[in-house]
Motif scaffolding. Structure first.
Motif, PDB file in Angstrom:
ATOM      1  N   GLU A   1       0.849  -1.197   0.000  1.00 14.81           N
ATOM      2  CA  GLU A   1       0.000   0.000   0.000  1.00 14.81           C
ATOM      3  C   GLU A   1       0.881   1.243   0.000  1.00 14.81           C
ATOM      4  O   GLU A   1       1.500   1.570   0.995  1.00 14.81           O
ATOM      5  N   MET A   2       0.955   1.913  -1.149  1.00 10.69           N
ATOM      6  CA  MET A   2       1.872   3.050  -1.222  1.00 10.69           C
ATOM      7  C   MET A   2       1.204   4.306  -1.745  1.00 10.69           C
ATOM      8  O   MET A   2       1.842   5.325  -1.878  1.00 10.69           O
ATOM      9  N   GLU A   3      -0.082   4.203  -2.081  1.00 10.40           N
ATOM     10  CA  GLU A   3      -0.784   5.368  -2.608  1.00 10.40           C
ATOM     11  C   GLU A   3      -0.833   6.455  -1.530  1.00 10.40           C
ATOM     12  O   GLU A   3      -1.309   6.207  -0.441  1.00 10.40           O
ATOM     13  N   PRO A   4      -0.338   7.657  -1.821  1.00  9.02           N
ATOM     14  CA  PRO A   4      -0.414   8.702  -0.800  1.00  9.02           C
ATOM     15  C   PRO A   4      -1.866   8.945  -0.387  1.00  9.02           C
ATOM     16  O   PRO A   4      -2.741   9.055  -1.229  1.00  9.02           O
ATOM     17  N   GLY A   5      -2.096   8.982   0.883  1.00 15.33           N
ATOM     18  CA  GLY A   5      -3.445   9.203   1.397  1.00 15.33           C
ATOM     19  C   GLY A   5      -4.157   7.928   1.779  1.00 15.33           C
ATOM     20  O   GLY A   5      -5.298   7.951   2.186  1.00 15.33           O
ATOM     21  N   THR A   6      -3.492   6.791   1.647  1.00 13.26           N
ATOM     22  CA  THR A   6      -4.134   5.506   1.936  1.00 13.26           C
ATOM     23  C   THR A   6      -3.458   4.809   3.108  1.00 13.26           C
ATOM     24  O   THR A   6      -2.249   4.662   3.117  1.00 13.26           O
ATOM     25  N   TYR A   7      -4.281   4.398   4.074  1.00 15.03           N
ATOM     26  CA  TYR A   7      -3.684   3.756   5.253  1.00 15.03           C
ATOM     27  C   TYR A   7      -4.610   2.708   5.838  1.00 15.03           C
ATOM     28  O   TYR A   7      -4.494   2.351   6.988  1.00 15.03           O
TER      29      TYR A   7
ATOM     30  N   SER B   1      -8.505  12.493   6.013  1.00 13.66           N
ATOM     31  CA  SER B   1      -7.268  13.046   6.566  1.00 13.66           C
ATOM     32  C   SER B   1      -7.076  14.453   6.041  1.00 13.66           C
ATOM     33  O   SER B   1      -7.886  14.932   5.255  1.00 13.66           O
TER      34      SER B   1
ATOM     35  N   LEU C   1     -10.321  15.003  -2.210  1.00 12.26           N
ATOM     36  CA  LEU C   1     -10.029  13.835  -3.051  1.00 12.26           C
ATOM     37  C   LEU C   1     -10.716  12.627  -2.423  1.00 12.26           C
ATOM     38  O   LEU C   1     -10.492  12.343  -1.261  1.00 12.26           O
TER      39      LEU C   1
ATOM     40  N   GLY D   1      -7.394   8.670  -2.275  1.00 10.36           N
ATOM     41  CA  GLY D   1      -5.984   8.590  -2.643  1.00 10.36           C
ATOM     42  C   GLY D   1      -5.577   9.599  -3.684  1.00 10.36           C
ATOM     43  O   GLY D   1      -6.412  10.302  -4.267  1.00 10.36           O
ATOM     44  N   ALA D   2      -4.274   9.649  -3.962  1.00  9.81           N
ATOM     45  CA  ALA D   2      -3.716  10.688  -4.837  1.00  9.81           C
ATOM     46  C   ALA D   2      -4.084  10.495  -6.299  1.00  9.81           C
ATOM     47  O   ALA D   2      -4.012  11.441  -7.065  1.00  9.81           O
TER      48      ALA D   2
ATOM     49  N   VAL E   1      -9.261  12.946   1.354  1.00  9.40           N
ATOM     50  CA  VAL E   1      -8.355  13.975   1.882  1.00  9.40           C
ATOM     51  C   VAL E   1      -8.970  15.342   1.642  1.00  9.40           C
ATOM     52  O   VAL E   1      -9.462  15.619   0.554  1.00  9.40           O
ATOM     53  N   ILE E   2      -8.952  16.178   2.666  1.00  7.79           N
ATOM     54  CA  ILE E   2      -9.464  17.543   2.547  1.00  7.79           C
ATOM     55  C   ILE E   2      -8.328  18.461   2.103  1.00  7.79           C
ATOM     56  O   ILE E   2      -7.225  18.407   2.658  1.00  7.79           O
TER      57      ILE E   2
ATOM     58  N   ILE F   1       2.272  16.383  -5.874  1.00  5.79           N
ATOM     59  CA  ILE F   1       1.677  15.105  -6.311  1.00  5.79           C
ATOM     60  C   ILE F   1       2.389  14.578  -7.564  1.00  5.79           C
ATOM     61  O   ILE F   1       2.797  13.415  -7.622  1.00  5.79           O
TER      62      ILE F   1
ATOM     63  N   PHE G   1       1.556  14.015  -0.521  1.00  6.86           N
ATOM     64  CA  PHE G   1       0.740  15.231  -0.509  1.00  6.86           C
ATOM     65  C   PHE G   1      -0.087  15.410   0.757  1.00  6.86           C
ATOM     66  O   PHE G   1      -0.433  16.529   1.095  1.00  6.86           O
ATOM     67  N   VAL G   2      -0.395  14.330   1.482  1.00  6.80           N
ATOM     68  CA  VAL G   2      -1.141  14.523   2.729  1.00  6.80           C
ATOM     69  C   VAL G   2      -0.231  15.162   3.776  1.00  6.80           C
ATOM     70  O   VAL G   2      -0.642  16.041   4.536  1.00  6.80           O
TER      71      VAL G   2
ATOM     72  N   CYS H   1       4.853   8.008   0.583  1.00  5.74           N
ATOM     73  CA  CYS H   1       3.856   7.848   1.654  1.00  5.74           C
ATOM     74  C   CYS H   1       4.129   6.642   2.569  1.00  5.74           C
ATOM     75  O   CYS H   1       4.287   5.523   2.105  1.00  5.74           O
TER      76      CYS H   1
ATOM     77  N   CYS I   1      -1.228   8.424   7.070  1.00  7.55           N
ATOM     78  CA  CYS I   1      -1.617   9.789   6.692  1.00  7.55           C
ATOM     79  C   CYS I   1      -2.485  10.483   7.731  1.00  7.55           C
ATOM     80  O   CYS I   1      -2.528  11.703   7.773  1.00  7.55           O
TER      81      CYS I   1
END
Lengths: 419, 165
Positions: free
Chosen positions: A86-92, A246, A284, A287-288, A320-321, A335, B94-95, B132, B136
């Motif tokens: 899992e590497m997508e920014p914004g994903t956890y 987030s 969003l 995710g990014a 993500v806000i 991004i 970006f987060v 990332c 986040c």
């Protein structure tokens, strides 16, 4: 928030204490009942039918129906790979499941492997998830000690080995075929399709790749039936999903919620609204690699179809806000920088196109842009559409840019010098 | 001039490294599949992958040197240049950008007196950026070796670094 098994099939075992659940506690909470039921009562084809009828869609981002994916694998003795990269920014969300509920995932893998008649299953885990690695290794060893894994599981003819593989750090490893290449010890370049992994995947044999959350859903579907699973959701798509918010919100986090809940409910009831002094500019949905949505879209239900109609993708479901104090050009530079750095360099449009975009955005940031820069950006977006590149990396990378130009063109225009 | 490396005792893997590689061998079908894991094992002991280490792995696994070279330069967690004893990586996705990771980056660069990608003079710390880290909701995030620090405030960066000094 009260959590029951009937409404929260993924996280009900955690209750309020968010501590990892290991074998003793997992068995206390009806653990491995789903796997026992699957192996002793159903045939592999029956399980595939149940999953098909349940309407479970892949939770990794693309949302491909899981049952159909399984039914594509005709030949026996296939491989199952759990995609935990899992590497997508914004994903956890996967991290949460991997760290806290390793046995639930393993139970899902056992059922899926039985349905596909796999000889062995791999968990492809991100190298940076240290606690997850420790917990999964511990969980696998616990099962091996109790002889619940390996030869003749639950006194049946079915045998399975589960191996944990940790990645070496590349965003592209999350792509199905690149993941297979990486597992084979090669560079993580995507493969040309066809042949699809369902006919020729890992070491040339049929392979099925499923996300962590998808596999974690399977035990409860088998245990409680597909009717029940369909009824949890508030929309056409069945089941629950790990969702979160987030950014500059009061209570960022991840929760298990039924598909179809509105984004505003998620933001206000669970994330407790936006921080004082900030207002919402865009958000969003997952995710990014998804398109920006605006304030007016917050009343949309969070499910695959509704978000798609609004011009975006549900993706991983972790929103993500973007607050009003953020400059869109600077944000997009961040991004696109990430995506261009993580491009594997296999196909020219992606390798050359993404750095080109970064270059233009850098000029716009310094307010040294040229008059036709916005048109150039739009052109590159059109040139890197799905189907024109080898994999979905570049089209995903350009989704936020495309929508940002659509909604916030004036901010891009500010960076241009008119002579 | 390029240095010519002759085969000598240094071109061999240590007993400990071989033991670790043998321990994970059963998971994979062939030697090529173990190569990434082997690189990681060797890096754990030698901190980075030098040409000598690369040759040693190639000799032990009996696979081509250029194949290993190709992989080792592709993956971000394998270091082909010497790094400090502790590798600090901050998340710049970006987060974390929304949560202002740049404050953390600036404090780190100021206290260590280096820029991103460099190693301190005493070879203690190397500062890198990473993509990332999957936390986040708790950004900004910092990772030092195998420890993750969440919700990092610039004030506490020095305290965190003191644990590794």
């Amino acid at each position: 928030m009260i959590i029951y098994e009937e409404t929260h099939p993924l996280t009900w075992r955690l209750k309020k204490k968010k501590k990892p659940i290991f074998l003793k506690k997992y068995l206390k909470y009806n653990g491995y009942n789903g796997a026992k039921k699957a192996i002793t009562k159903f045939s592999p084809n029956e399980i595939i039918e149940i999953i098909k009828k349940s309407g479970l869609r892949g939770r990794g981002g693309a949302g491909f129906p899981t049952g159909i994916k399984w039914s594509l694998i005709k030949k026996k003795k296939s491989y199952l790979i759990c995609n935990a990269d899992e590497m997508e920014p914004g994903t956890y969300k996967d991290r949460f499941l991997l760290e806290n509920l390793p046995h639930q995932l393993i139970e899902g893998i056992i059922i899926a492997s039985y349905a596909l008649q796999s000889k062995c299953a791999y968990i492809f885990l991100r190298g940076e998830y240290i606690i997850a690695e420790k917990n999964i290794n511990y969980a696998i060893n616990e099962l091996l000690d109790k002889k619940m894994l390996g030869k003749n599981i639950f006194n049946s003819n079915f045998s399975l080995n589960i191996y944990l593989h940790t990645g070496a750090g590349r965003y592209i490893c999350g792509e199905e075929t690149a993941l297979i290449n990486s597992l084979e010890g090669k560079r993580a370049n995507p493969r040309f399709k066809p042949p699809f992994p369902s006919s020729s995947g890992l070491w040339g044999e049929p392979t099925c790749v499923n996300n962590v959350e998808t596999l974690s859903n399977i035990p409860s579907i088998i245990k409680n039936g597909f009717h029940w699973y369909k009824n949890i959701s508030l929309s056409i798509d069945s089941g629950t999903k790990m969702m979160g918010f987030s950014g500059k919100v009061n209570n960022p986090g991840v929760w298990e919620l039924p598909l179809g809940i509105t984004a505003r409910e998620l933001l206000e009831d669970y994330a407790h609204g936006i921080c004082n002094g900030y207002s919402i500019k865009a958000w969003l949905p997952g995710g990014a690699g998804t398109n920006f949505l605006l304030d007016k879209h917050l009343d949309l239900p969070m499910d695959f179809n509704s978000i798609q109609k609004a011009g975006s993708r549900l993706g991983t479901g972790l929103a993500v806000i973007i607050d009003n104090k953020i400059n869109m050009v600077n944000l997009l530079l961040n991004i696109e920088n990430f995506f261009s750095r993580e491009s594997c360099g296999w196909c020219t449009p992606c390798r050359d196109g993404l750095p080109w975009i970064v270059k233009i955005l850098k000029c716009l940031k310094k307010k040294q842009g040229k008059i036709n820069d916005i048109n150039t950006l739009k052109n590159i977006c059109n040139m890197l559409q799905p189907g024109k590149t080898f994999c979905a990396h570049a089209p995903g990378a350009l989704a936020p840019l495309k929508s940002a130009i659509k909604y916030f063109k004036n901010e891009f225009e500010k960076g241009i010098i008119y002579k | 001039m390029n240095q010519i490396i002759f085969l000598n005792k240094k071109n061999l893997l240590s007993k400990l490294e071989i033991k670790k590689i043998e321990k994970i061998k059963f998971k994979y079908k062939d030697n090529h599949a173990i190569s990434i894991e082997s690189l990681k094992v060797v890096q754990r002991y030698r901190h980075w992958i030098s040409d000598i280490s690369l040759k040693a792995i190639s000799k032990y696994l009996n696979i081509e040197l250029n194949y290993l070279e190709e992989i080792s330069t592709f993956y971000s967690q394998i270091f082909r240049k010497p790094v400090g004893r502790h590798v600090i990586s901050y998340c710049d996705s970006f987060v974390c950008y929304v949560k202002n990771y740049k404050r953390i980056k600036n404090v780190l660069e100021k206290t260590l007196k280096i820029k991103t990608g460099q190693t301190t003079k005493n070879k203690r710390f190397t500062l890198l950026q990473t993509c990332c880290l999957g936390n986040c909701d708790k950004g900004p995030i910092l990772m030092i070796n195998r420890d993750t620090y969440t919700n990092v405030i610039p004030k506490y960066v020095n305290n965190i670094l003191n644990r590794y000094r």
